[in-house]
Write an enzyme that holds these catalytic residues in place. Structure first.
Site, PDB file in Angstrom:
ATOM      1  N   ASN A   1      10.923 -28.170  21.601  1.00  0.00           N
ATOM      2  CA  ASN A   1       9.881 -27.240  22.063  1.00  0.00           C
ATOM      3  C   ASN A   1      10.171 -26.765  23.484  1.00  0.00           C
ATOM      4  O   ASN A   1      10.068 -25.574  23.799  1.00  0.00           O
ATOM      5  CB  ASN A   1       8.510 -27.915  22.044  1.00  0.00           C
ATOM      6  CG  ASN A   1       7.883 -27.982  20.668  1.00  0.00           C
ATOM      7  OD1 ASN A   1       8.393 -27.401  19.714  1.00  0.00           O
ATOM      8  ND2 ASN A   1       6.780 -28.688  20.566  1.00  0.00           N
TER       9      ASN A   1
ATOM     10  N   ARG B   1       9.477 -14.766   8.104  1.00  0.00           N
ATOM     11  CA  ARG B   1      10.438 -15.869   8.082  1.00  0.00           C
ATOM     12  C   ARG B   1      10.578 -16.382   6.652  1.00  0.00           C
ATOM     13  O   ARG B   1       9.583 -16.593   5.967  1.00  0.00           O
ATOM     14  CB  ARG B   1       9.996 -17.024   8.991  1.00  0.00           C
ATOM     15  CG  ARG B   1       9.903 -16.682  10.473  1.00  0.00           C
ATOM     16  CD  ARG B   1       9.598 -17.935  11.283  1.00  0.00           C
ATOM     17  NE  ARG B   1       9.164 -17.625  12.627  1.00  0.00           N
ATOM     18  CZ  ARG B   1       9.985 -17.409  13.657  1.00  0.00           C
ATOM     19  NH1 ARG B   1      11.290 -17.444  13.457  1.00  0.00           N
ATOM     20  NH2 ARG B   1       9.500 -17.150  14.861  1.00  0.00           N
TER      21      ARG B   1
ATOM     22  N   ARG C   1      12.001 -14.228  16.016  1.00  0.00           N
ATOM     23  CA  ARG C   1      12.842 -14.894  17.004  1.00  0.00           C
ATOM     24  C   ARG C   1      13.492 -16.169  16.465  1.00  0.00           C
ATOM     25  O   ARG C   1      12.834 -17.028  15.903  1.00  0.00           O
ATOM     26  CB  ARG C   1      12.026 -15.220  18.264  1.00  0.00           C
ATOM     27  CG  ARG C   1      12.877 -15.769  19.396  1.00  0.00           C
ATOM     28  CD  ARG C   1      12.071 -15.985  20.650  1.00  0.00           C
ATOM     29  NE  ARG C   1      11.861 -14.753  21.383  1.00  0.00           N
ATOM     30  CZ  ARG C   1      10.680 -14.239  21.648  1.00  0.00           C
ATOM     31  NH1 ARG C   1       9.590 -14.845  21.211  1.00  0.00           N
ATOM     32  NH2 ARG C   1      10.552 -13.131  22.329  1.00  0.00           N
TER      33      ARG C   1
ATOM     34  N   HIS D   1       3.921  -8.676  11.445  1.00  0.00           N
ATOM     35  CA  HIS D   1       3.622 -10.108  11.365  1.00  0.00           C
ATOM     36  C   HIS D   1       2.673 -10.426  10.216  1.00  0.00           C
ATOM     37  O   HIS D   1       2.292 -11.567  10.012  1.00  0.00           O
ATOM     38  CB  HIS D   1       3.004 -10.566  12.691  1.00  0.00           C
ATOM     39  CG  HIS D   1       3.357 -11.977  13.056  1.00  0.00           C
ATOM     40  ND1 HIS D   1       2.771 -13.068  12.467  1.00  0.00           N
ATOM     41  CD2 HIS D   1       4.259 -12.478  13.932  1.00  0.00           C
ATOM     42  CE1 HIS D   1       3.275 -14.171  12.976  1.00  0.00           C
ATOM     43  NE2 HIS D   1       4.188 -13.842  13.862  1.00  0.00           N
TER      44      HIS D   1
ATOM     45  N   TYR E   1       2.637 -26.930   7.687  1.00  0.00           N
ATOM     46  CA  TYR E   1       1.671 -26.259   8.552  1.00  0.00           C
ATOM     47  C   TYR E   1       0.394 -25.929   7.796  1.00  0.00           C
ATOM     48  O   TYR E   1       0.425 -25.659   6.599  1.00  0.00           O
ATOM     49  CB  TYR E   1       2.252 -24.961   9.117  1.00  0.00           C
ATOM     50  CG  TYR E   1       3.520 -25.121   9.921  1.00  0.00           C
ATOM     51  CD1 TYR E   1       3.845 -26.334  10.527  1.00  0.00           C
ATOM     52  CD2 TYR E   1       4.411 -24.069  10.077  1.00  0.00           C
ATOM     53  CE1 TYR E   1       5.000 -26.484  11.264  1.00  0.00           C
ATOM     54  CE2 TYR E   1       5.572 -24.203  10.816  1.00  0.00           C
ATOM     55  CZ  TYR E   1       5.866 -25.417  11.409  1.00  0.00           C
ATOM     56  OH  TYR E   1       7.004 -25.548  12.129  1.00  0.00           O
TER      57      TYR E   1
ATOM     58  N   ARG F   1      -3.934 -24.297  17.914  1.00  0.00           N
ATOM     59  CA  ARG F   1      -2.770 -25.177  17.809  1.00  0.00           C
ATOM     60  C   ARG F   1      -2.078 -25.345  19.157  1.00  0.00           C
ATOM     61  O   ARG F   1      -1.650 -26.427  19.510  1.00  0.00           O
ATOM     62  CB  ARG F   1      -1.790 -24.605  16.778  1.00  0.00           C
ATOM     63  CG  ARG F   1      -0.457 -25.330  16.721  1.00  0.00           C
ATOM     64  CD  ARG F   1       0.461 -24.696  15.693  1.00  0.00           C
ATOM     65  NE  ARG F   1       1.774 -25.310  15.694  1.00  0.00           N
ATOM     66  CZ  ARG F   1       2.799 -24.879  16.410  1.00  0.00           C
ATOM     67  NH1 ARG F   1       2.644 -23.835  17.194  1.00  0.00           N
ATOM     68  NH2 ARG F   1       3.973 -25.488  16.358  1.00  0.00           N
TER      69      ARG F   1
END
Length: 575
Positions: free
Chosen positions: A52, A384, A414, A444, A477, A570
């Site tokens: 991260n 993705r 990204r 998105h 997730y 989150r």
């Protein structure tokens, strides 16, 4: 923003997004410090924290460096700070986090060692194990090493982002010092597990083996000092049409060129494995252009991607004892795996909640659509995909079956750009129509439209979700996936895809909230509706991040009006 941000905005209830993100990553690290968490999971949390932080430097610190050069006086609208002030605030926080990580890593590795899982990278004392590592180095590592002395005839090499290097301070027989560098090769495993040992797992990390054998590589020099180092480069590449040739009209090729620039962007961080002398540090800084604030001494491994493969090498019974009980997503009880998904969705809507529900019902729906003779088209947005994507494979099969398949592929997801470029080529090769969204905007949204022709009648099934069309992350997730046969929503979805093909962002929709023109203003309207109710009002937001200034100000207004507000966030929270 100009110089009057503080007069435009109330900063008493907002905070800088970067500092908020660092607090989020600290919470990840605190999981590793919690002795209620199983030991191997604590080691994984340290690894997650590390990766991260790597991405934070590549993206957020990198973009602030760019901003400090292009717009040095631009002020953050949450704190009124300039890019340099924000960078200084970051550099004040990072050393404490690194120190915290080192202390937790030492504690966790010591507790793992007590269980027989021993990182012997710095504590190899057993004679037989030393002999084994020495022979392993001679047979498997040394033949692929490229140790280099840095001098006028051997210039300092290009350092690869987040690759490991062993750096050494060398002294020749005349007393002159020079710098030596050994890239840690990717072709060699990141660690070696020592032969053993009654189910115990003793291992040594490869970069430490190389460091400990550096003297064998630089004879006749004397190795005065050594360390492991890694640099982090800015990865915030920017799309600039003017830098491409006019003849280069293929968007996918242009993005391929763009992402290759990452390897040459400026260095924003230098990590070294231990404290080194003044002369050694001076020589490194002469070659690596960073300030003292960008240099971090980190005694924990600089690259912790080895952790997950290592866990698979541990005795299964012990690994089970030291890990969370694995969670298995379930097939939702309100859907029958034996019946047609299309027919079930026609009867009523179905909402999947990941990771508690499996993604399989949606895969089954998509697969059924690929074979159903009444289905004439499938349209989908893709941000993705998994590296081995079943969804992409089904779309290819649908196109090969004669369905019209349109995929709006976001190439600028990204760090997934290369994966998306590969899939876009495969989809095209299978006969899919691939488009790339609208310039200067990211697509998105997660929406899939299945169109069926039953005689004279057109019918729609629409799937709308958060998250990504990624089978792997859907098991990790928390996300939602709505599958509906509501025709008015399907008509909106049809108009949406038509607009994307035309590059039209200005259209309006009856039911869908579509950014950039129709999402935030509607949310603000809905919040005003709750504000009008006063203490009877209620707002609940679940999001990855909360950074938008208008939404934050509206939440403050709602709170002042007595509205009950629940936020489930989150990561970043600028409120």
């Amino acid at each position: 923003m100009g110089k009057d941000v503080l007069s435009q905005y109330d900063t008493t209830y907002t905070q800088n997004r970067e500092i908020s993100w660092l607090r989020f990553n600290r919470r990840v690290l605190e999981e590793a410090a919690d002795d209620r968490v199983p030991l191997l999971e604590r080691l994984k949390f340290i690894s997650i924290f590390t990766s991260n932080l790597d991405e934070f430097f590549m993206v957020r610190v990198g973009s602030l460096f760019d901003l400090s050069l292009m717009s040095p006086k631009e002020e953050d609208n949450k704190t009124g700070e300039t890019p340099i002030q924000q960078l200084n605030a970051i550099f004040e926080v990072i050393p404490g986090l690194v120190q915290m990580k080192n202390c937790i890593f030492q504690t966790v590795t010591a507790e793992l060692a007590a269980k027989g899982i021993c990182d012997l990278s710095d504590n190899l004392s057993d004679a037989e194990e030393k002999k084994y590592v020495s022979q392993y180095f001679k047979n498997f590592i040394q033949p692929v090493l490229s140790a280099q002395v840095i001098d006028a005839h051997h210039p300092f090499p290009h350092l690869v982002n987040k690759a490991l290097y062993v750096a050494v301070l060398l002294r020749d027989k005349k007393g002159h010092t020079s710098l030596g560098l050994i890239p840690v090769p990717e072709s060699v495993p990141a660690y070696v597990v020592l032969p053993n040992n009654n189910g115990l797992t003793h291992y040594v990390r490869t970069e430490r083996i190389i460091q400990q054998n550096a003297a064998r590589l630089f004879a006749p020099y004397k190795v005065e000092e050594s360390c492991v180092l890694a640099i982090t480069r800015n990865a915030d590449v920017r799309f600039d049409d003017e830098k491409f040739e006019d003849s280069d009209i293929d968007y996918r090729n242009r993005i391929s060129k763009l992402i290759k620039k990452r390897s040459n962007l400026s260095i924003v961080r230098l990590e070294i494995s231990q404290h080194i002398g003044v002369e050694f540090m001076k020589m490194l800084k002469a070659r690596i252009n960073v300030s003292d604030k960008q240099i971090y001494v980190d005694a924990a491994p600089l690259d912790m991607h080895y952790v997950y493969p290592l866990c698979s090498k541990i005795d299964q019974a012990l690994a089970k004892e030291l890990s969370f009980e694995p969670y298995q997503s379930r097939w939702p009880e309100d859907l029958s795996p034996e019946r047609s998904m299309i027919e079930q969705i026609k009867k009523r809507d179905h909402l999947l909640s990941f990771p508690f529900d499996r993604i399989d019902p949606f895969l089954r729906l998509l697969s059924e659509a690929a074979e159903n003779p009444n289905v004439v088209s499938i349209k989908i947005t893709i941000y993705r995909l998994a590296s081995t994507s079943r969804i992409a494979q089904i779309l290819c099969r649908a196109a090969e079956n004669g369905k019209e398949v349109t995929a709006l592929m976001e190439l600028l997801a990204r760090f997934d750009e290369e994966n998306n470029i590969s899939w876009s080529q495969m989809l095209e090769d299978a006969g899919c129509h691939v488009i790339y969204g609208i310039e200067n905007f990211k697509c998105h949204s997660k929406i899939c439209l299945i169109t069926m022709q039953n005689g004279e009648q057109v019918e729609y099934i629409t799937q709308i979700g958060t998250g990504n069309y990624n089978e792997k992350t859907s098991a990790l997730y928390t996300d939602l996936s709505l599958m509906t046969a509501a025709q008015d929503i399907g008509q909106d979805a049809s108009i949406f895809f038509q607009n994307m093909l035309l590059g039209n962002l200005a259209d309006t929709y009856d039911h869908l909230l579509v950014a950039p023109n129709g999402l935030k203003n509607k949310l603000l309207q809905y919040m005003d509706r709750e504000i009008a109710k006063g203490s009877e009002g209620f707002i609940c937001i679940k999001a990855n991040s909360l950074t938008d200034r208008q939404i934050i100000d509206k939440l403050s207004e709602a709170s002042g009006a007595g509205v009950r507000i629940e936020l489930i966030l989150r990561g970043i929270c600028c409120l």
